[in-house]
Design a protein around this motif. Sequence first.
Motif, mmCIF file in Angstrom:
data_model
loop_
_atom_site.group_PDB
_atom_site.id
_atom_site.type_symbol
_atom_site.label_atom_id
_atom_site.label_comp_id
_atom_site.label_asym_id
_atom_site.label_seq_id
_atom_site.Cartn_x
_atom_site.Cartn_y
_atom_site.Cartn_z
ATOM 1 N N SER A 2 -4.640 8.140 -0.212
ATOM 2 C CA SER A 2 -5.221 7.556 1.018
ATOM 3 C C SER A 2 -4.823 8.393 2.231
ATOM 4 O O SER A 2 -4.011 7.963 3.055
ATOM 5 C CB SER A 2 -4.808 6.102 1.201
ATOM 6 O OG SER A 2 -3.433 5.904 1.076
ATOM 7 N N THR A 36 1.380 5.118 -0.025
ATOM 8 C CA THR A 36 0.631 6.305 0.389
ATOM 9 C C THR A 36 1.576 7.504 0.445
ATOM 10 O O THR A 36 2.763 7.371 0.747
ATOM 11 C CB THR A 36 -0.049 6.102 1.762
ATOM 12 O OG1 THR A 36 -0.711 7.313 2.154
ATOM 13 C CG2 THR A 36 0.958 5.733 2.838
ATOM 14 N N ARG A 59 -6.577 3.561 6.114
ATOM 15 C CA ARG A 59 -5.464 2.640 5.863
ATOM 16 C C ARG A 59 -5.483 1.498 6.878
ATOM 17 O O ARG A 59 -5.235 0.340 6.535
ATOM 18 C CB ARG A 59 -4.130 3.393 5.895
ATOM 19 C CG ARG A 59 -4.032 4.498 4.831
ATOM 20 C CD ARG A 59 -2.601 4.982 4.649
ATOM 21 N NE ARG A 59 -2.043 5.611 5.836
ATOM 22 C CZ ARG A 59 -2.064 6.911 6.095
ATOM 23 N NH1 ARG A 59 -2.657 7.765 5.254
ATOM 24 N NH2 ARG A 59 -1.499 7.397 7.189
ATOM 25 N N ILE A 103 -11.382 4.552 -0.630
ATOM 26 C CA ILE A 103 -10.421 3.617 -0.053
ATOM 27 C C ILE A 103 -11.115 2.341 0.409
ATOM 28 O O ILE A 103 -10.552 1.237 0.299
ATOM 29 C CB ILE A 103 -9.658 4.283 1.112
ATOM 30 C CG1 ILE A 103 -8.863 5.484 0.587
ATOM 31 C CG2 ILE A 103 -8.730 3.292 1.797
ATOM 32 C CD1 ILE A 103 -7.944 5.157 -0.578
ATOM 33 N N TRP A 128 0.850 -1.197 0.000
ATOM 34 C CA TRP A 128 0.000 0.000 0.000
ATOM 35 C C TRP A 128 0.888 1.249 0.000
ATOM 36 O O TRP A 128 1.449 1.630 1.019
ATOM 37 C CB TRP A 128 -0.923 -0.008 1.221
ATOM 38 C CG TRP A 128 -2.018 1.003 1.137
ATOM 39 C CD1 TRP A 128 -1.941 2.317 1.479
ATOM 40 C CD2 TRP A 128 -3.339 0.781 0.663
ATOM 41 N NE1 TRP A 128 -3.140 2.944 1.251
ATOM 42 C CE2 TRP A 128 -4.026 2.022 0.743
ATOM 43 C CE3 TRP A 128 -4.019 -0.325 0.178
ATOM 44 C CZ2 TRP A 128 -5.357 2.171 0.371
ATOM 45 C CZ3 TRP A 128 -5.348 -0.190 -0.196
ATOM 46 C CH2 TRP A 128 -5.994 1.059 -0.103
#
Length: 625
Positions: A532, A457, A538, A509, A455
């Motif tokens: 995000s 970000t 998250r 998200i 992920w």
Amino acid sequence: MTEAGRAPPREGGHAGLLRLITCGSVDDGKSTLIGRLLYDSKAIFADHLDAIEQDRGGSAGLDLALLVDGLAAEREQGITIDVAHRYFQTARRKFIVADCPGHEQYTRNMITGASRADLAVILVDARKGVLPQTRRHSFLCHLVGIRHIVLAVTKMDLVGYDRTVFDDIVSQYAQFARGIGIEGFTAIPLSGVEGDNIVAAPSPRTPWYEGPGLLGHLESVPLLSDDAVARPFRLPVQWVNRPDQDFRGFAGTIASGSVRPGDPVRILPSGTTSTVKAIVTQDGELPAASAGEAVTLTLEDAVDCGRGDMLAAAGDPPQTADQFEATVIWLAEDDLHVGRFYDCKLATQTVRATVRQPKYRIDVDRMDRLAAKTLSLNDIGVAEIYTDRELVFEPFAKDRTLGGFILIDRETNATVAAGLLHFSLRRSQNVHWQPTDITREHHAGLKNQTPRVLWFTGLSGAGKSTIANEVEKKLAAMGRHTFLLDGDNIRHGLNKDLGFTEADRIENIRRIGEVAKLMADAGLIVLTAFISPFRAEREMVRTMLADHEFIEIFVNTPLDVAESRDAKGLYKKARRGELKNFTGIDSPYEAPENPEIVVDTVAMTPEEAADHIVRRIFPQSQERA
């Protein structure tokens, strides 16, 4: 909460305990009324009276409000801020009385006091009549299930004990009460300072009043706990008592009904059945127990049961569901974030829950239903609630303990809302997981890798997409099965209906998290490149996945560097006010606190950053994931 005075009475099994609250608008005399009630019923300790006399410095007249207003800030401002609890008893009944704050900004405190009360004393200053906060508190009391209402028209001494004033206020309140569903109430003319109609009735100053005094009414009103005993047996399990290998009991407070050894019970949500072997307390075993008693039950069978489960009458169990309609009372300074995960606590159960866009919010003053996209401080609305697993519940109208819940912000651990469940949504019973023979482990085994979600970000312009693309190329060269989800690309299809408001970003998200989870179930290594901006979302995605499958990669780029890159011209538009809700300009970015990997795009090229990430994930390039 401020707890002044004597220790609370033991509640277990005591049918004579009445919980009551006093509420109304500011300076209606709530604290004075309670002080007079305690003083005249001789429920004040001598040392407490002496302390108040010392605070007064010997001035004439006893300020009865100081018997309740325990906080220094309250004494200085002359208002009630916290919920002050007092415990007292008469020959006929025990009482817990809560003095709730009148200011609108302390509505959350008032809800705390009302949530478990049997009776509410709504005070109205005879000089002012029914005010907006009077209506708000009355509505909230009715909303949280208080069915016994006393309309206390206070400060009658300041209007010369005029019957016309009293009758006009009662008529005005009755019209409002009928409109919100209050079927009946008891109106009493009072003076807290003079003591009229509080302990003794009738007062010689109100010869036209023929009803009971306040204390007499409180001693005779039916208790809601009596109704709880008549309902089916329910015990939310608080903890499993295992003092040794030979004893295993399930402890909690009985929410409703009664139980005896030999009764068949069902454990929910699993549905397992067993039989009660014994009812154990610190004073020994009991032949029976009922609503309000704290007990430990042992069962005839070894069953899987823990905190958050429910022991219930086997033939009449409560419902289970994961989707509901509910009334939500918003108590936080920050608005409701539609779609964000909150912790939801109901009885001893804790689950994750999201609130959908409210169907409407209620204008308490006019009782209108208004359109709403979110809820703000002190708003009351109706919305759908989704939980991540099934809750054992009863509708709030049937059982306040099993139908009332609170929402807690997962970042701050602050209580942000109180809620009342209406009913489960039919689709929650109609949609079930369909078992499949090919498991996620089988999918991963075919690809000879461990599924992961990488992920990425960071701010717009940080280089997330560029670095993620480089990582995917390196993984592909290693024979890994991957898929890259890019923020811009997803908004062309799956999320094209979403904008860039905070609520839309949260939903964006959530959807990506669900897609990434499905891809991980297929055995893939998923790379996602999204701003995000919020930690809560998250973390939401992290909790969707198995342990160690979510790898948060913070592409750390200072705002001025990201803005200087601005290949799409987005920062310039945002600075000119042409692009609203742009992260870093007029919408916040919450940097990760403990990411698995951090890359510094000022010190690293995209290829160097990609090498760093791959080495962290696969320390040895020949290692099988």
